[in-house]
Design a protein around this motif. Structure first.
Motif, PDB file in Angstrom:
ATOM      1  N   VAL A  41      18.782  15.887  52.315  1.00  0.00           N
ATOM      2  CA  VAL A  41      17.715  15.680  53.008  1.00  0.00           C
ATOM      3  C   VAL A  41      16.281  15.850  52.216  1.00  0.00           C
ATOM      4  CG1 VAL A  41      16.590  16.598  55.115  1.00  0.00           C
ATOM      5  CG2 VAL A  41      18.874  16.895  54.854  1.00  0.00           C
ATOM      6  N   VAL A  42      15.389  14.656  52.756  1.00  0.00           N
ATOM      7  CA  VAL A  42      14.295  14.731  51.935  1.00  0.00           C
ATOM      8  C   VAL A  42      12.915  14.585  52.640  1.00  0.00           C
ATOM      9  CG1 VAL A  42      12.885  13.023  50.543  1.00  0.00           C
ATOM     10  CG2 VAL A  42      15.388  13.322  50.332  1.00  0.00           C
ATOM     11  N   ILE A  43      12.075  15.471  52.380  1.00  0.00           N
ATOM     12  CA  ILE A  43      10.868  15.421  53.124  1.00  0.00           C
ATOM     13  C   ILE A  43       9.850  14.481  52.322  1.00  0.00           C
ATOM     14  CG2 ILE A  43       8.676  16.920  53.866  1.00  0.00           C
ATOM     15  CD1 ILE A  43      10.820  19.247  53.699  1.00  0.00           C
ATOM     16  N   GLU A  44       8.959  13.843  53.149  1.00  0.00           N
ATOM     17  CA  GLU A  44       8.174  12.673  52.586  1.00  0.00           C
ATOM     18  C   GLU A  44       6.762  12.645  53.149  1.00  0.00           C
ATOM     19  OE1 GLU A  44      11.158   9.350  50.595  1.00  0.00           O
ATOM     20  OE2 GLU A  44      10.030   8.797  52.490  1.00  0.00           O
ATOM     21  N   TRP A  45       5.540  12.577  52.280  1.00  0.00           N
ATOM     22  CA  TRP A  45       4.554  12.084  52.994  1.00  0.00           C
ATOM     23  C   TRP A  45       3.845  10.901  52.292  1.00  0.00           C
ATOM     24  CZ3 TRP A  45      -0.157  11.819  51.025  1.00  0.00           C
ATOM     25  CH2 TRP A  45      -1.465  11.736  51.719  1.00  0.00           C
ATOM     26  N   ARG A  46       3.596   9.978  52.863  1.00  0.00           N
ATOM     27  CA  ARG A  46       3.256   8.690  52.412  1.00  0.00           C
ATOM     28  C   ARG A  46       1.878   8.237  53.001  1.00  0.00           C
ATOM     29  NH1 ARG A  46       6.092   7.267  48.399  1.00  0.00           N
ATOM     30  NH2 ARG A  46       8.224   8.139  48.478  1.00  0.00           N
TER      31      ARG A  46
END
Lengths: 199, 693
Positions: B38-43
């Motif tokens: 699982v990955v948390i991303e903010w873009r």
């Protein structure tokens, strides 16, 4: 994306390797690190004060390694606060800028400083890096290669952090060299065909 | 890509500007199930199509400034660091902070601390709800904003820790909300008492094994447990342990450099401190007589310390604070001095400008300096409007002033960090000779930062040890256990006086406050102590080691609340100044008079302490404070520490560290690696401390 080669297994399996980047002030140590880790280049980024490090995961022969890359202030003055960080290094990038002959001349000093304070084995994985090949060259490839040959046949690569030329390749090259030396040592008790296979 | 599953997505999640003229950047926060985890991303929101332009997006959004005109009082500061997209694998998430119910800070295991994100739509709680599907989270007991992430493996380890049973741990208390309960205070105390006595007997019988074993057991337990709360609830327990400590025959003689401060030696309450608005032009005029003299410098310095200067006053008043102008001179005298100093500047400037290339070829000391200055001015504040762009004349002026300083003080020459100290001065004064002389004034205050052997910096790091040991013994113990007591992570803060940690507006404000010399010498060290106090819970609750602390400290750059930190630093000063039993070492650092003898003779116990203090060196680097905040934990760890140092020296410490590092599997690296790291860091500390002596 750069992240495509990230590890598949969960944390705990990846080996942390400490990489130290050395060289005169302004040869591009931080820029090499930032280009490699974030694929970003800032011409006017600050000169480093104290020490900084970034982690980057990299895969070789099915194994995932976390390169912990240490970047220090290059001025002679900060030597006593820089050298304690050499201990425990797994590899070292000796860096100069191809447009800056004094920085090339000083490679010898950097190598000696590192060997003395890091207290490393004779066959330690060094890599000599000639950075800034996007600029007008004042040190030839032949000169650099000759120096490397005289100093224990060190591997040599030329890079441009600005153009992203050979940056990833240089870290990869250094890691391969590390794995090669490591593999040689570990072959007796525990042959590591996985690593040796790709070398 | 089809293997990825988007489980959470929120638009309009913004970065939070660090000052009013910083930029807020809008982005999308996502949680994605990928093949490997699982990955948390903010873009960035407008970053959907191009991934190559990740960096360019922010750079083009520059704010337009009215620069080159400081007298118009426009305080400018530029976003000096571009905001990076965030991508964290969930296994790397160590903790997160939720402030004011709506902003989110994500912190990784390696110490990486991401910028705060504010939810302009949606809610941080929805994010957390999704997160909880994958990880267990427990709220920090010490910091209400901090949430620690753990997985099942960690939870199992917590159980093991509880089973060690060396000291009471909250994990041993089933169904307990956190504090110590059950059995009644006295009953529990007896069992603790027995355990401590048992430990001491073992220590006498087999010091090596006992100390090494206990230290390793103690390690994580200290960090997990709520022992301090327990001791406080059991009033008197602490004194009892202190007495136990005393009763060990000859124990205190083992290490003459160690001192024991009892509960009565702790500091007074930290007072509340208020600050004022900046000094304005009209305010300032009240201090100046008709001829331009300033007679009463003391209240003026006090006032500037309390609120700083209005930007349109800086150009004038900085010249006083940096000794370019003399306070007690008339307008006419000042003008004369200005002119003669200007001439002197240009004379010295001519000296280096007339060095020919031929001369330079035999003048390597000069050549090296010139080369490094050229490189460094090209990478000093180049994102600031005043210094940006090619062929910027201000960059040339920066270069020329530094070269002239080399001629002015060739022994010191140019050292990296100086360009950081000069750039804001040139920006404020906007005049090359004046900037030079103001820079000279600043260098006169901080030249020891640039000592050839770095002894000035080492002294400051050592002073940090002393002050933190007094102000926060719990943090000091933690840093010692984590081999971080060298305070190396403060190096950048101190070398360039927080210039790299603050935006321009705040840097100017801080420096003028520091230049007043109020409220004490070395106030900048208290500022560093205040910052560490603010970060303490994050460091300790996340169980950061040396490298993680270094990374975290580097990452909070440009996210510092200057006003709050100034208030806290002054409060710490007042706290120390008003307290009895402050060691003379700290008194010297902060310019306080030596302790009066009668203060030390309140009770027998205090007398003991003071005798020990008298017989030890005044450099109480090796002292052990058993104070309220430290409690039982401090007593036992002090005993272990002393025993280890005395009985085994380096080897013993090494053995203990290896035992300790064996407990850190959950930190994500192999045993072998950890040992090597522990050894490295230990040697680093040893190396540094040898240099300190």
């Amino acid at each position: 994306m750069n992240n495509s080669h990230r590890r598949q297994n969960s944390r705990g399996r990846s080996t942390v390797l400490k990489v130290v980047i050395l060289g005169d002030g302004g040869v591009g140590k931080s820029c090499l690190m930032n280009r490699f880790v974030t694929d970003r280049f800032d011409e006017h980024s600050f000169h480093t004060i104290g020490v900084e490090f970034l982690n980057k995961e990299i895969e070789l022969g099915g194994e995932t390694y976390t390169l912990q890359i240490w970047d220090t202030a290059g001025q002679e003055r900060f030597k006593s606060l820089r050298t304690p960080f050499y201990r425990g290094s797994d590899m070292c990038l000796l860096t100069y800028a191809v447009d800056d002959p004094p920085s090339f001349k000083n490679l010898e000093t950097w190598r000696k400083e590192f060997v003395y304070y890091a207290d490393v084995k004779a066959d330690f994985p060094f890599l000599v890096v000639g950075n800034k090949i996007d600029l007008e060259r004042r040190v030839t490839t032949e000169e650099a290669e000759a120096w490397c040959k005289e100093n224990g046949d060190l591997p040599y690569i030329e890079t441009s952090a600005k153009d992203a030329t050979n940056v990833e390749a240089s870290f990869m090259m250094c890691l391969r060299r590390w794995a090669n030396i490591e593999g040689r040592q570990e072959r007796m008790p525990m042959p590591d065909t996985g690593l040796l296979g790709i070398l | 890509m089809d293997e990825e599953l988007l489980v959470y997505e929120q638009d309009e999640v913004h970065t939070i500007p660090t000052s009013q003229d910083d930029l807020s950047v809008s982005g999308k926060l996502r949680i994605i199930e990928k093949r490997h985890g699982v990955v948390i991303e903010w873009r960035y929101s407008d970053d959907e199509t191009s991934t190559d332009n990740e960096w360019a997006v922010i750079n083009t959004a520059a704010v337009t400034f009215t620069h080159h005109n400081v007298s118009d009082s426009v305080e400018i500061s530029s976003p000096r660091r571009t905001v990076r997209p965030i991508s964290i694998e969930l296994v790397d998430l160590r903790s997160y902070k939720i402030c004011d119910n709506h902003s989110l800070v994500l912190i990784q295991r390696d110490g990486t601390t991401h910028p705060a994100l504010a939810f302009h739509s949606g809610s941080v709680h929805c994010f957390v709800e999704v997160l909880l599907r994958y990880v267990a989270v427990k709220k920090s007991e010490k910091d209400g904003d901090l949430y620690l992430v753990s997985d099942k493996r960690q939870a199992a380890q917590d159980q093991e820790l509880a089973a060690m049973n060396l000291v009471p741990s909250r994990y041993g208390m089933a169904g307990d909300g956190g504090g110590w309960s059950g059995g009644g205070p006295s009953g529990q105390w007896t069992s603790t008492h027995q355990r401590v006595m048992g430990f001491i007997n073992n220590l006498k019988r087999d010091p090596y094994t006992t100390a090494a074993g206990a230290l390793s057991k103690f390690y994580d337990t200290v960090l997990y447990s709520d022992v301090e709360g327990y001791v406080r609830e059991n009033d008197g327990g602490e004194d009892e342990v202190a007495e136990l400590f005393h009763s060990l025959n000859g124990f205190e003689d083992l290490e003459p450099g160690y001192e024991l401060l009892t509960k009565k030696g702790t500091l007074n309450e930290r007072p509340k401190v208020e600050r004022l608005s900046p000094l304005t032009h009209d305010d300032f005029q009240q201090y100046v007589d008709d001829d331009g003299r300033i007679h009463d410098v003391t209240p003026l310095r006090d006032r500037i310390f309390r609120g700083g200067l209005h930007p349109n006053l800086r150009r004038e008043v900085w010249c006083f604070l940096l000794n370019h102008n003399e306070w007690n001179a008339t307008h006419i005298q000042r003008e004369e001095r200005r002119r003669s100093r200007e001439d002197l500047y240009y004379t010295m400037k001519q000296q280096w400008r007339t060095v020919t290339p031929d001369q330079e070829s035999r003048f390597s000391g000069f050549k090296e300096r010139r080369s490094l200055i050229e490189k460094d001015v090209n990478r000093t504040d180049r994102n600031h409007p005043f210094y940006e762009g090619e062929h910027n004349l201000n960059v040339t002026a920066l270069h020329d002033i530094l070269m002239t300083y080399v001629m002015y003080n060739f022994d010191l020459g140019y050292v990296q960090g100086m360009s950081d100290l000069l750039a804001p001065i040139l920006y404020v004064t906007q005049n090359e000779p004046i900037a030079f002389w103001c820079f000279v004034g600043y260098m006169d205050m901080v030249y020891r930062n640039f000592d050839m052997d770095q002894s000035g910096m080492k002294q400051q790091l050592k002073d940090m040890q002393q002050v933190v040991r007094l102000v926060d013994p719990e943090l000091m113990s933690y840093l010692e256990i984590r081999d971080s007591a060298n305070f190396y992570f403060c190096f950048r803060w101190l070398l360039v006086r927080f210039k790299r940690e603050l935006n321009y507006a705040n840097t100017l404000r801080l420096w003028e406050v520091l230049w007043t010399g109020r409220p004490c010498p070395n106030f900048h060290l208290l500022l560093a102590v205040a910052l560490l106090d603010t970060e303490k819970n994050t460091i300790m609750e996340n169980k950061f080691g040396f490298t993680e602390i270094l990374k975290h400290i580097n990452d909070i750059s440009l996210r510092i609340d200057l006003d709050a930190t100034l208030r806290k630093a002054e409060a710490i000063y007042k706290q120390i100044a008003s307290s009895p039993n402050v060691p003379d070492g700290v008194r010297t650092v902060l310019g306080l008079p030596p302790q009066e003898p009668q203060q030390q003779h309140k009770s027998n116990k205090d007398e003991d302490a003071s005798e020990r203090r008298g017989s030890g060196s005044d450099e109480d680097v090796g002292s052990v404070n058993v104070t309220e905040g430290l409690g039982l934990v401090g007593v036992v760890s002090s005993m272990i520490g002393s025993a280890v140092r005395h009985l085994g020296g380096e080897d013993m410490m090494q053995a203990s560290l290896e035992a300790v590092s064996g407990q850190q599997q959950e930190e994500g690296t192999s045993h072998q690696r950890r040992d090597a790291e522990a050894e490295t860091e230990k040697r680093f500390e040893t190396a540094l401390s040898h240099q300190f002596v």
